[in-house]
Design a protein around this motif. Structure first.
Motif, PDB file in Angstrom:
ATOM      1  N   ILE A  33      50.455 -31.357  11.760  1.00 12.68           N
ATOM      2  CA  ILE A  33      49.256 -32.008  11.252  1.00 12.68           C
ATOM      3  C   ILE A  33      48.371 -30.925  10.645  1.00 12.68           C
ATOM      4  CG2 ILE A  33      47.295 -33.483  11.868  1.00 12.68           C
ATOM      5  CD1 ILE A  33      50.025 -34.738  12.539  1.00 12.68           C
ATOM      6  N   VAL A  34      47.856 -31.145   9.445  1.00 11.93           N
ATOM      7  CA  VAL A  34      46.992 -30.158   8.810  1.00 11.93           C
ATOM      8  C   VAL A  34      45.650 -30.784   8.457  1.00 11.93           C
ATOM      9  CG1 VAL A  34      48.873 -28.738   7.914  1.00 11.93           C
ATOM     10  CG2 VAL A  34      47.934 -30.563   6.513  1.00 11.93           C
ATOM     11  N   ARG A  35      44.646 -29.940   8.457  1.00 12.20           N
ATOM     12  CA  ARG A  35      43.298 -30.352   8.082  1.00 12.20           C
ATOM     13  C   ARG A  35      42.747 -29.327   7.103  1.00 12.20           C
ATOM     14  NH1 ARG A  35      38.105 -30.405  12.120  1.00 12.20           N
ATOM     15  NH2 ARG A  35      36.590 -31.186  10.619  1.00 12.20           N
ATOM     16  N   LYS A  36      42.238 -29.808   5.998  1.00 13.05           N
ATOM     17  CA  LYS A  36      41.639 -28.914   5.018  1.00 13.05           C
ATOM     18  C   LYS A  36      40.229 -28.567   5.486  1.00 13.05           C
ATOM     19  CE  LYS A  36      39.932 -28.596   0.381  1.00 13.05           C
ATOM     20  NZ  LYS A  36      39.442 -29.320  -0.761  1.00 13.05           N
ATOM     21  N   ARG A  37      39.922 -27.298   5.474  1.00 14.78           N
ATOM     22  CA  ARG A  37      38.576 -26.896   5.868  1.00 14.78           C
ATOM     23  C   ARG A  37      37.620 -27.128   4.712  1.00 14.78           C
ATOM     24  NH1 ARG A  37      36.823 -22.528   3.291  1.00 14.78           N
ATOM     25  NH2 ARG A  37      38.270 -20.924   2.617  1.00 14.78           N
ATOM     26  N   PRO A  38      36.352 -27.378   5.022  1.00 11.18           N
ATOM     27  CA  PRO A  38      35.373 -27.504   3.933  1.00 11.18           C
ATOM     28  C   PRO A  38      35.201 -26.167   3.221  1.00 11.18           C
ATOM     29  CG  PRO A  38      34.492 -28.344   6.013  1.00 11.18           C
ATOM     30  CD  PRO A  38      35.785 -27.645   6.332  1.00 11.18           C
ATOM     31  N   MET A  39      34.846 -26.230   1.966  1.00 10.06           N
ATOM     32  CA  MET A  39      34.572 -25.003   1.219  1.00 10.06           C
ATOM     33  C   MET A  39      33.289 -24.388   1.769  1.00 10.06           C
ATOM     34  SD  MET A  39      35.527 -26.158  -2.683  1.00 10.06           S
ATOM     35  CE  MET A  39      35.292 -24.551  -3.401  1.00 10.06           C
ATOM     36  N   SER A  40      33.241 -23.079   1.823  1.00 13.27           N
ATOM     37  CA  SER A  40      32.032 -22.394   2.283  1.00 13.27           C
ATOM     38  C   SER A  40      30.933 -22.557   1.228  1.00 13.27           C
ATOM     39  CB  SER A  40      32.321 -20.909   2.515  1.00 13.27           C
ATOM     40  OG  SER A  40      32.569 -20.272   1.282  1.00 13.27           O
ATOM     41  N   ARG A  41      29.715 -22.200   1.589  1.00 15.75           N
ATOM     42  CA  ARG A  41      28.610 -22.305   0.630  1.00 15.75           C
ATOM     43  C   ARG A  41      28.874 -21.465  -0.614  1.00 15.75           C
ATOM     44  NH1 ARG A  41      24.550 -21.964   5.311  1.00 15.75           N
ATOM     45  NH2 ARG A  41      24.083 -24.163   5.644  1.00 15.75           N
ATOM     46  N   SER A  42      29.376 -20.248  -0.405  1.00 17.89           N
ATOM     47  CA  SER A  42      29.634 -19.381  -1.564  1.00 17.89           C
ATOM     48  C   SER A  42      30.759 -19.951  -2.432  1.00 17.89           C
ATOM     49  CB  SER A  42      29.951 -17.955  -1.127  1.00 17.89           C
ATOM     50  OG  SER A  42      31.117 -17.924  -0.350  1.00 17.89           O
ATOM     51  N   GLU A  43      31.790 -20.535  -1.809  1.00 20.92           N
ATOM     52  CA  GLU A  43      32.866 -21.160  -2.576  1.00 20.92           C
ATOM     53  C   GLU A  43      32.351 -22.369  -3.351  1.00 20.92           C
ATOM     54  OE1 GLU A  43      36.747 -20.194   0.224  1.00 20.92           O
ATOM     55  OE2 GLU A  43      35.463 -21.903   0.718  1.00 20.92           O
ATOM     56  N   SER A  44      31.519 -23.183  -2.697  1.00 20.61           N
ATOM     57  CA  SER A  44      30.968 -24.372  -3.353  1.00 20.61           C
ATOM     58  C   SER A  44      30.080 -24.005  -4.530  1.00 20.61           C
ATOM     59  CB  SER A  44      30.169 -25.217  -2.361  1.00 20.61           C
ATOM     60  OG  SER A  44      31.011 -25.747  -1.388  1.00 20.61           O
ATOM     61  N   SER A  45      29.220 -23.012  -4.333  1.00 19.31           N
ATOM     62  CA  SER A  45      28.329 -22.626  -5.430  1.00 19.31           C
ATOM     63  C   SER A  45      29.121 -21.984  -6.571  1.00 19.31           C
ATOM     64  CB  SER A  45      27.215 -21.708  -4.940  1.00 19.31           C
ATOM     65  OG  SER A  45      27.740 -20.528  -4.403  1.00 19.31           O
ATOM     66  N   ALA A  46      30.158 -21.232  -6.249  1.00 17.37           N
ATOM     67  CA  ALA A  46      31.007 -20.653  -7.292  1.00 17.37           C
ATOM     68  C   ALA A  46      31.749 -21.754  -8.055  1.00 17.37           C
ATOM     69  CB  ALA A  46      31.987 -19.658  -6.690  1.00 17.37           C
ATOM     70  N   ALA A  47      32.168 -22.803  -7.351  1.00 18.14           N
ATOM     71  CA  ALA A  47      32.844 -23.929  -8.001  1.00 18.14           C
ATOM     72  C   ALA A  47      31.880 -24.670  -8.921  1.00 18.14           C
ATOM     73  CB  ALA A  47      33.423 -24.868  -6.955  1.00 18.14           C
ATOM     74  N   GLU A  48      30.627 -24.834  -8.486  1.00 18.31           N
ATOM     75  CA  GLU A  48      29.625 -25.493  -9.325  1.00 18.31           C
ATOM     76  C   GLU A  48      29.363 -24.706 -10.603  1.00 18.31           C
ATOM     77  OE1 GLU A  48      26.193 -26.096  -6.868  1.00 18.31           O
ATOM     78  OE2 GLU A  48      27.248 -27.474  -5.543  1.00 18.31           O
ATOM     79  N   ARG A  49      29.430 -23.394 -10.523  1.00 11.37           N
ATOM     80  CA  ARG A  49      29.219 -22.542 -11.698  1.00 11.37           C
ATOM     81  C   ARG A  49      30.489 -22.411 -12.544  1.00 11.37           C
ATOM     82  NH1 ARG A  49      26.949 -19.310  -7.611  1.00 11.37           N
ATOM     83  NH2 ARG A  49      28.700 -17.874  -7.777  1.00 11.37           N
ATOM     84  N   GLY A  50      31.596 -22.975 -12.077  1.00 10.90           N
ATOM     85  CA  GLY A  50      32.847 -22.895 -12.813  1.00 10.90           C
ATOM     86  C   GLY A  50      33.596 -21.600 -12.603  1.00 10.90           C
ATOM     87  N   GLU A  51      33.172 -20.809 -11.636  1.00 10.89           N
ATOM     88  CA  GLU A  51      33.817 -19.525 -11.375  1.00 10.89           C
ATOM     89  C   GLU A  51      34.995 -19.652 -10.424  1.00 10.89           C
ATOM     90  OE1 GLU A  51      30.656 -17.214  -9.776  1.00 10.89           O
ATOM     91  OE2 GLU A  51      29.549 -17.150 -11.663  1.00 10.89           O
ATOM     92  N   GLU A  52      35.034 -20.728  -9.661  1.00 11.16           N
ATOM     93  CA  GLU A  52      36.087 -20.917  -8.678  1.00 11.16           C
ATOM     94  C   GLU A  52      36.466 -22.390  -8.654  1.00 11.16           C
ATOM     95  OE1 GLU A  52      36.536 -20.082  -3.968  1.00 11.16           O
ATOM     96  OE2 GLU A  52      35.644 -18.506  -5.177  1.00 11.16           O
ATOM     97  N   THR A  53      37.709 -22.671  -8.324  1.00  9.63           N
ATOM     98  CA  THR A  53      38.201 -24.042  -8.306  1.00  9.63           C
ATOM     99  C   THR A  53      38.738 -24.375  -6.926  1.00  9.63           C
ATOM    100  OG1 THR A  53      38.857 -23.807 -10.611  1.00  9.63           O
ATOM    101  CG2 THR A  53      39.828 -25.619  -9.414  1.00  9.63           C
ATOM    102  N   ASP A  54      38.483 -25.600  -6.490  1.00  4.90           N
ATOM    103  CA  ASP A  54      39.063 -26.083  -5.244  1.00  4.90           C
ATOM    104  C   ASP A  54      40.523 -26.406  -5.534  1.00  4.90           C
ATOM    105  OD1 ASP A  54      39.594 -27.130  -2.771  1.00  4.90           O
ATOM    106  OD2 ASP A  54      38.168 -28.779  -2.923  1.00  4.90           O
ATOM    107  N   VAL A  55      41.441 -25.609  -5.005  1.00  2.00           N
ATOM    108  CA  VAL A  55      42.851 -25.728  -5.376  1.00  2.00           C
ATOM    109  C   VAL A  55      43.686 -26.526  -4.380  1.00  2.00           C
ATOM    110  CG1 VAL A  55      42.822 -23.595  -6.711  1.00  2.00           C
ATOM    111  CG2 VAL A  55      43.462 -23.521  -4.307  1.00  2.00           C
TER     112      VAL A  55
END
Length: 111
Positions: A33-55
């Protein structure tokens, strides 16, 4: 020949002594059984800026699940593409799942 015979005898002993079914008659096996962890604040803000993608994309299908991993790649000719690889599991939970829900769906029936 002696080594093969000894190996076959040991294997037969292990198989004979191992329980092959549970109370319901299903084969006993390890469940993953697997569970995806939530993105950290820095990951989320980087994704909002287009610098990082939730893969990681979890897909729950009730009795089983899949996780799709999207891997951005740059080809030799510098074109960008996304390669998607799927993994199958007995159960998949997304980042919004709580411990109680995971327990109820995955563990409660085993105890």
């Amino acid at each position: 020949d002696d080594l093969r015979r000894r190996h076959a005898d040991e294997h037969a002993e292990l198989v004979a002594g191992a329980p092959s079914t549970d109370e319901e008659g299903d084969e006993m096996r390890i469940r993953v059984i697997v569970r995806k962890r939530p993105m950290s604040r820095s990951e989320s803000s980087a994704a909002e800026r287009g610098e990082e993608t939730d893969v990681v994309q979890p897909l729950d299908h009730g009795g089983y699940g899949r996780v799709l991993v999207h891997q951005p790649r740059t080809r030799l000719d510098l074109t960008r593409e996304v390669e998607t690889i799927g993994f199958a599991f007995d159960g998949v939970f997304d980042e919004r799942s709580d411990n109680r829900g995971i327990y109820d769906r995955s563990v409660r029936g085993l105890i």
